[in-house]
Design a protein around this motif. Sequence first.
Motif, PDB file in Angstrom:
ATOM      1  N   HIS A  56      34.307  49.566  28.773  1.00  0.00           N
ATOM      2  CA  HIS A  56      34.675  50.072  30.105  1.00  0.00           C
ATOM      3  C   HIS A  56      33.516  49.945  31.093  1.00  0.00           C
ATOM      4  O   HIS A  56      33.732  50.016  32.306  1.00  0.00           O
ATOM      5  CB  HIS A  56      35.101  51.545  30.014  1.00  0.00           C
ATOM      6  N   ARG A  65      35.173  57.614  35.839  1.00  0.00           N
ATOM      7  CA  ARG A  65      35.543  57.545  34.428  1.00  0.00           C
ATOM      8  C   ARG A  65      34.381  57.102  33.551  1.00  0.00           C
ATOM      9  O   ARG A  65      34.186  57.637  32.459  1.00  0.00           O
ATOM     10  CB  ARG A  65      36.726  56.584  34.254  1.00  0.00           C
ATOM     11  N   THR A  66      33.595  56.128  34.010  1.00  0.00           N
ATOM     12  CA  THR A  66      32.546  55.562  33.155  1.00  0.00           C
ATOM     13  C   THR A  66      31.191  56.250  33.314  1.00  0.00           C
ATOM     14  O   THR A  66      30.215  55.864  32.674  1.00  0.00           O
ATOM     15  CB  THR A  66      32.349  54.060  33.434  1.00  0.00           C
ATOM     16  N   TYR A  77      32.533  60.746  25.109  1.00  0.00           N
ATOM     17  CA  TYR A  77      33.298  60.045  26.130  1.00  0.00           C
ATOM     18  C   TYR A  77      34.736  59.997  25.613  1.00  0.00           C
ATOM     19  O   TYR A  77      35.007  59.389  24.576  1.00  0.00           O
ATOM     20  CB  TYR A  77      32.735  58.637  26.342  1.00  0.00           C
ATOM     21  N   TYR A  79      38.758  59.226  26.615  1.00  0.00           N
ATOM     22  CA  TYR A  79      39.620  58.625  27.628  1.00  0.00           C
ATOM     23  C   TYR A  79      41.046  58.481  27.086  1.00  0.00           C
ATOM     24  O   TYR A  79      41.288  58.561  25.880  1.00  0.00           O
ATOM     25  CB  TYR A  79      39.072  57.268  28.095  1.00  0.00           C
ATOM     26  N   ASN A 146      35.708  65.434  27.453  1.00  0.00           N
ATOM     27  CA  ASN A 146      34.804  64.381  27.917  1.00  0.00           C
ATOM     28  C   ASN A 146      33.483  65.012  28.351  1.00  0.00           C
ATOM     29  O   ASN A 146      33.456  66.125  28.874  1.00  0.00           O
ATOM     30  CB  ASN A 146      35.450  63.658  29.106  1.00  0.00           C
TER      31      ASN A 146
END
Length: 203
Positions: A56, A65-66, A77, A79, A146
């Motif tokens: 990603h 998100r990253t 992390y 997702y 996360n």
Amino acid sequence: MNHSKLSTSFYQQNDVVQIAKDLLGKKLCTNINNEFTSGIIVETEAYRAPEDPASHAFNNRFTPRTKAFYELGGISYVYLIYGVYKLFNVITNVEGIPHAVLIRAIEPVDGIDIMLKRRNLKHVKRNLTGGPGLSSMALGIELEHNYESLQEDLIWIEDALKVDDSEIIASARVGLGKSVPEPYYSMPWRFRIKDNPFTSPAK
């Protein structure tokens, strides 16, 4: 809680492929909603951005998100994939180098009754934890987990057995899609413990 957690220095090593291998045999633990569950890690995949197009964080992509990729190694992390499954990854290396290891499967150890309830299953078999989304579901890992430190008492990895290289199968990663070019499509960065009944199906 007093656990033999893997140290931050373990996660901050620079070889994510070696870390993915070294995580095999370690014990992934969660204490979510005061329910303790754990399993031995039996399958992993390494993702080595910025050069890895399967990651990603390919080409140093930086989005909300990253963002976790660029932190010091030793955080989670998580997702969403297919709108259903939450995939749990471990961020590795030092700040600014976006490496991660996907935990693809675990062998259940503690809190199996809780895992069965979370998965709506009656018996322990491969589909309890034999895949990354299934493992997360059984362990109670959600998107809200996360960016969690793996040094705390919510999600952590304990030191355990070292798996000998002769017991490890290395193969290409799963489900990358044809848009990932060679050599990365075929890189042998998926690691499984040989003959373990909980590893996800072979490609």
